[in-house]
Enzyme design. Structure first.
Site, PDB file in Angstrom:
ATOM      1  CG  HIS A 113      -8.945  33.443  15.822  1.00 47.35           C
ATOM      2  ND1 HIS A 113      -9.830  34.078  14.986  1.00 47.35           N
ATOM      3  CD2 HIS A 113      -8.610  34.350  16.765  1.00 47.35           C
ATOM      4  CE1 HIS A 113     -10.009  35.328  15.415  1.00 47.35           C
ATOM      5  NE2 HIS A 113      -9.293  35.514  16.493  1.00 47.35           N
TER       6      HIS A 113
ATOM      7  CE  LYS B  68     -19.971  38.859  24.727  1.00 50.49           C
ATOM      8  NZ  LYS B  68     -19.210  38.594  23.473  1.00 50.49           N
TER       9      LYS B  68
HETATM   10  C1  FAD Z   1     -18.573  29.135  17.155  1.00 54.38           C
HETATM   11  C2  FAD Z   1     -18.918  30.538  17.507  1.00 54.38           C
HETATM   12  C3  FAD Z   1     -19.009  30.923  18.842  1.00 54.38           C
HETATM   13  C4  FAD Z   1     -19.303  32.234  19.174  1.00 54.38           C
HETATM   14  N1  FAD Z   1     -19.424  32.569  20.495  1.00 54.38           N
HETATM   15  C5  FAD Z   1     -19.835  33.812  20.833  1.00 54.38           C
HETATM   16  C6  FAD Z   1     -20.137  34.127  22.179  1.00 54.38           C
HETATM   17  O1  FAD Z   1     -20.040  33.269  23.057  1.00 54.38           O
HETATM   18  N2  FAD Z   1     -20.561  35.388  22.464  1.00 54.38           N
HETATM   19  C7  FAD Z   1     -20.716  36.334  21.508  1.00 54.38           C
HETATM   20  O2  FAD Z   1     -21.097  37.454  21.844  1.00 54.38           O
HETATM   21  N3  FAD Z   1     -20.452  36.058  20.208  1.00 54.38           N
HETATM   22  C8  FAD Z   1     -20.041  34.828  19.857  1.00 54.38           C
HETATM   23  N4  FAD Z   1     -19.811  34.505  18.556  1.00 54.38           N
HETATM   24  C9  FAD Z   1     -19.948  35.545  17.536  1.00 54.38           C
HETATM   25  C10 FAD Z   1     -21.383  35.790  17.175  1.00 54.38           C
HETATM   26  O3  FAD Z   1     -22.099  34.581  17.143  1.00 54.38           O
HETATM   27  C11 FAD Z   1     -21.425  36.525  15.833  1.00 54.38           C
HETATM   28  O4  FAD Z   1     -20.692  37.725  15.995  1.00 54.38           O
HETATM   29  C12 FAD Z   1     -22.849  36.860  15.442  1.00 54.38           C
HETATM   30  O5  FAD Z   1     -23.639  35.698  15.417  1.00 54.38           O
HETATM   31  C13 FAD Z   1     -22.829  37.513  14.055  1.00 54.38           C
HETATM   32  O6  FAD Z   1     -24.155  37.794  13.660  1.00 54.38           O
HETATM   33  P1  FAD Z   1     -24.439  38.234  12.163  1.00 54.38           P
HETATM   34  O7  FAD Z   1     -25.833  38.725  12.131  1.00 54.38           O
HETATM   35  O8  FAD Z   1     -23.333  39.124  11.692  1.00 54.38           O
HETATM   36  O9  FAD Z   1     -24.289  36.872  11.323  1.00 54.38           O
HETATM   37  P2  FAD Z   1     -25.414  35.768  10.996  1.00 54.38           P
HETATM   38  O10 FAD Z   1     -26.249  35.510  12.192  1.00 54.38           O
HETATM   39  O11 FAD Z   1     -24.731  34.640  10.344  1.00 54.38           O
HETATM   40  O12 FAD Z   1     -26.344  36.511   9.968  1.00 54.38           O
HETATM   41  C14 FAD Z   1     -25.968  36.881   8.662  1.00 54.38           C
HETATM   42  C15 FAD Z   1     -27.119  36.488   7.779  1.00 54.38           C
HETATM   43  O13 FAD Z   1     -27.004  37.049   6.479  1.00 54.38           O
HETATM   44  C16 FAD Z   1     -27.568  36.118   5.576  1.00 54.38           C
HETATM   45  N5  FAD Z   1     -27.133  36.449   4.226  1.00 54.38           N
HETATM   46  C17 FAD Z   1     -25.864  36.516   3.783  1.00 54.38           C
HETATM   47  N6  FAD Z   1     -25.826  36.841   2.469  1.00 54.38           N
HETATM   48  C18 FAD Z   1     -27.111  37.002   2.078  1.00 54.38           C
HETATM   49  C19 FAD Z   1     -27.717  37.318   0.828  1.00 54.38           C
HETATM   50  N7  FAD Z   1     -26.999  37.555  -0.277  1.00 54.38           N
HETATM   51  N8  FAD Z   1     -29.068  37.389   0.762  1.00 54.38           N
HETATM   52  C20 FAD Z   1     -29.824  37.165   1.883  1.00 54.38           C
HETATM   53  N9  FAD Z   1     -29.287  36.831   3.080  1.00 54.38           N
HETATM   54  C21 FAD Z   1     -27.954  36.757   3.185  1.00 54.38           C
HETATM   55  C22 FAD Z   1     -27.022  34.802   6.096  1.00 54.38           C
HETATM   56  O14 FAD Z   1     -27.706  33.686   5.578  1.00 54.38           O
HETATM   57  C23 FAD Z   1     -27.184  34.972   7.586  1.00 54.38           C
HETATM   58  O15 FAD Z   1     -28.424  34.491   8.078  1.00 54.38           O
HETATM   59  C24 FAD Z   1     -19.516  33.194  18.164  1.00 54.38           C
HETATM   60  C25 FAD Z   1     -19.452  32.811  16.817  1.00 54.38           C
HETATM   61  C26 FAD Z   1     -19.176  31.488  16.481  1.00 54.38           C
HETATM   62  C27 FAD Z   1     -19.120  31.093  15.044  1.00 54.38           C
END
Ligand code: FAD
Length: 378
Positions: A267, A344
Site C-alpha cells: 500500500h 503466486k
Molecule cells: C508491486 C507489486 C508487487 C507484488 N508482489 C507480489 C508478490 O511478491 N507475490 C504475489 O503473490 N503477488 C504479488 N503482487 C500481486 C500480484 O502481482 C497480482 O495479484 C497479480 O499480478 C494480479 O494478476 P491479474 O491477472 O489480476 O492482473 P494483470 O496481470 O495486470 O492482468 C490483467 C490484465 O487485464 C488486461 N485488461 C484490462 N482491461 C482490459 C480490457 N478492457 N480489454 C482487454 N484486456 C484488458 C490488462 O491489460 C492486464 O494485462 C504484487 C503486485 C504488485 C503491483
C-alpha cells in the site's frame, strides 16, 4: 460474429493461466489483452513475485498454495524453463505481532516445516538482515519467487499449443449477457461466447462496474538498490521476506535479473487511482519510503538506485480474493481483487476458473473468496 465456448478478458497473470486450463480441457477459448503480452501497465511486471507456503494472511490459503506449487512445477516442465526459484522465506514482525503469529499458525495447522528465530539468530544465519531486538522471524524453507512475466509467457505458449486463440493489442469495450452466454464488442471485432471469464486486474471494475467498491486499484512502487555487499544478497544467502516494522509492511528479494536488491512497501503511499490516469512516473517521496527502510533494516543493500517502477494493486475490503461466479449471471466467472498477494496463486486460479466455467463449482474450497461475503448487490 466469431463464436467461442469461453472468452477470457485480460491475458495477464490470472488470465493467461485461465486460458491455459480452459484450452487444456478442450474448450474453444479466446484470450483478449488490450496491451502487449506481457506488458508493464498492470500488476504482473517487475520480473519477480514472492511465493511462500507460510501464509499469515489466512491458513486456508495453504491447500491452494500446495496445488499452486504443483502446477508451477508442471508448467516449468511443459515450458522447459525455470519459473520458480527457491530461496526460503522470512516472515517477520515484532514478537506476538500479526505476521509472525499468522505465519506460525498456518505452519502449525498444515504441518509445514519452519523455524522461529529472534533478530540475533536471524542476523547470524542471514547476515543481510539487521532487525531490532524484539522482532521475531519465521523461516520456511519452501519460499522463493516466480519469474512473473515468464510465467505469463509460459501459460500463453502452452495455451496456444492446446489450440487457444490469443489476441494482444485489442481492448474489450463492453459486453452484455444473452440467453445463451455473452456478446462482446472490442475495438477490433464482435464476439459471442457461452462463458466469460473476467481477469482484468486493475481494470476489473470498468468491465463490471458493480465491483467498483470491491476491487479498488492502488498505485505501488518497486525499487532495486545496488548492494554494497553483494555476497549477502545472493539466492543462496538471502531468503525473500515479508516484514512489519514501524514504517509499514515491506517485502523484498535477493538480487536476480536486475542488478539490485528488490524492495516494496504494501500500500506504498495509499494512493487509490484510476489505472488509465495513474501517475506512472516515480518521484523523490516514492524512492525515499523504500530507501529509508532499506538503510535501516538492510544497510548493506542501500547503494545506488538501479531501477524504479510503478505497478498496481487491486484491493478488496478484506484483502482476500474474489474467485466466484457472478451472483446474477452464472455464465460469468470472476477472478479479481488480488490485493497485492495474488501472483503466486495464478496457476491454481487458472484451474479454479476452468472448474467454474465447466461445472459451476470448483474442486478447491472457495468459501473465503465468495462475492456474497461482502453482502452487497453485484
Ligand atoms: C508491486 C507489486 C508487487 C507484488 N508482489 C507480489 C508478490 O511478491 N507475490 C504475489 O503473490 N503477488 C504479488 N503482487 C500481486 C500480484 O502481482 C497480482 O495479484 C497479480 O499480478 C494480479 O494478476 P491479474 O491477472 O489480476 O492482473 P494483470 O496481470 O495486470 O492482468 C490483467 C490484465 O487485464 C488486461 N485488461 C484490462 N482491461 C482490459 C480490457 N478492457 N480489454 C482487454 N484486456 C484488458 C490488462 O491489460 C492486464 O494485462 C504484487 C503486485 C504488485 C503491483
Amino acid at each position: 460474429m466469431m463464436e467461442y465456448d469461453a472468452i477470457v478478458v485480460g491475458v495477464g497473470g490470472m488470465g493467461s493461466a485461465a486460458l491455459y486450463h480452459l484450452a487444456r480441457h478442450g474448450l474453444r477459448v479466446l484470450g483478449i489483452e488490450r496491451y502487449n503480452i506481457p506488458h508493464e501497465m498492470g500488476s504482473s511486471h517487475g520480473l519477480t513475485r514472492i511465493i511462500r507456503l507460510a501464509y499469515y494472511e489466512h491458513p486456508s490459503y495453504v491447500p491452494l498454495l500446495r496445488r499452486a506449487y504443483e502446477l508451477w512445477r508442471q508448467l516449468e516442465h511443459t515450458a522447459q524453463e525455470r519459473l520458480l526459484v527457491i530461496t526460503g522465506s522470512i516472515d517477520a514482525s515484532p514478537a506476538g505481532g500479526d505476521i509472525i503469529e499468522g505465519s506460525r499458525l498456518s505452519c502449525e495447522i498444515h504441518h509445514l516445516p519452519h523455524e522461529i528465530l529472534d533478530s540475533q539468530e536471524l542476523n547470524k544465519r542471514f547476515p543481510a538482515y539487521r532487525l531490532p531486538s524484539g522482532m521475531s522471524a519465521l523461516y520456511q524453507p519452501d519460499g522463493g519467487f516466480l519469474l512473473s512475466e515468464r510465467c505469463i509467457v509460459a501459460h500463453v505458449m502452452a495455451a496456444l499449443e492446446m489450440g487457444a486463440a490469443v489476441h494482444g493489442q485489442e481492448q474489450v469495450l463492453d459486453w452484455e449477457p444473452t440467453n445463451d452466454g455473452v456478446e462482446m464488442r472490442t475495438d477490433r471485432n464482435h464476439y459471442r461466447a457461452a462463458k466469460l471469464v473476467l481477469c482484468a486486474g486493475a481494470w476489473q471494475a470498468k468491465l463490471a462496474p458493480d465491483l467498483a467498491r470491491l476491487a479498488v486499484p492502488e498505485r505501488q512502487v518497486l525499487a532495486w538498490f545496488q548492494p554494497l555487499r553483494p555476497e549477502l544478497f545472493r539466492l543462496q544467502t538471502f531468503p525473500v521476506f515479508n516484514m512489519a516494522v514501524e514504517e509499514g509492511r515491506y517485502y523484498g528479494f535477493p538480487v536476480y535479473g536486475i542488478p539490485g536488491f528488490k524492495v516494496g512497501r504494501y500500500h506504498h503511499l495509499s494512493q487509490v487511482v484510476d489505472p488509465d490516469l495513474m501517475d506512472r512516473g516515480v518521484h523523490g517521496e516514492d524512492e525515499e519510503a523504500l530507501r529509508n527502510f532499506t538503510a535501516r533494516y538492510f544497510p548493506d543493500a542501500a547503494g545506488p538506485t538501479m531501477s524504479l517502477k510503478t505497478c498496481l494493486f487491486t484491493n478488496t475490503p478484506d484483502e482476500h480474493f474474489i474467485l466466484d461466479l457472478h451472483p446474477e449471471l452464472p455464465q460469468v466467472a470472476i477472478a479479481a481483487g488480488f490485493s497485492g498477494h495474488g501472483f503466486k496463486f495464478c496457476s491454481v486460479v487458472g484451474e479454479v476458473m476452468a472448474d467454474l466455467v465447466q461445472t459451476g463449482c470448483s474442486r478447491h474450497n472457495l468459501d473465503l473468496f465468495t462475492i456474497r461475503r461482502f453482502e452487497t448487490k453485484v
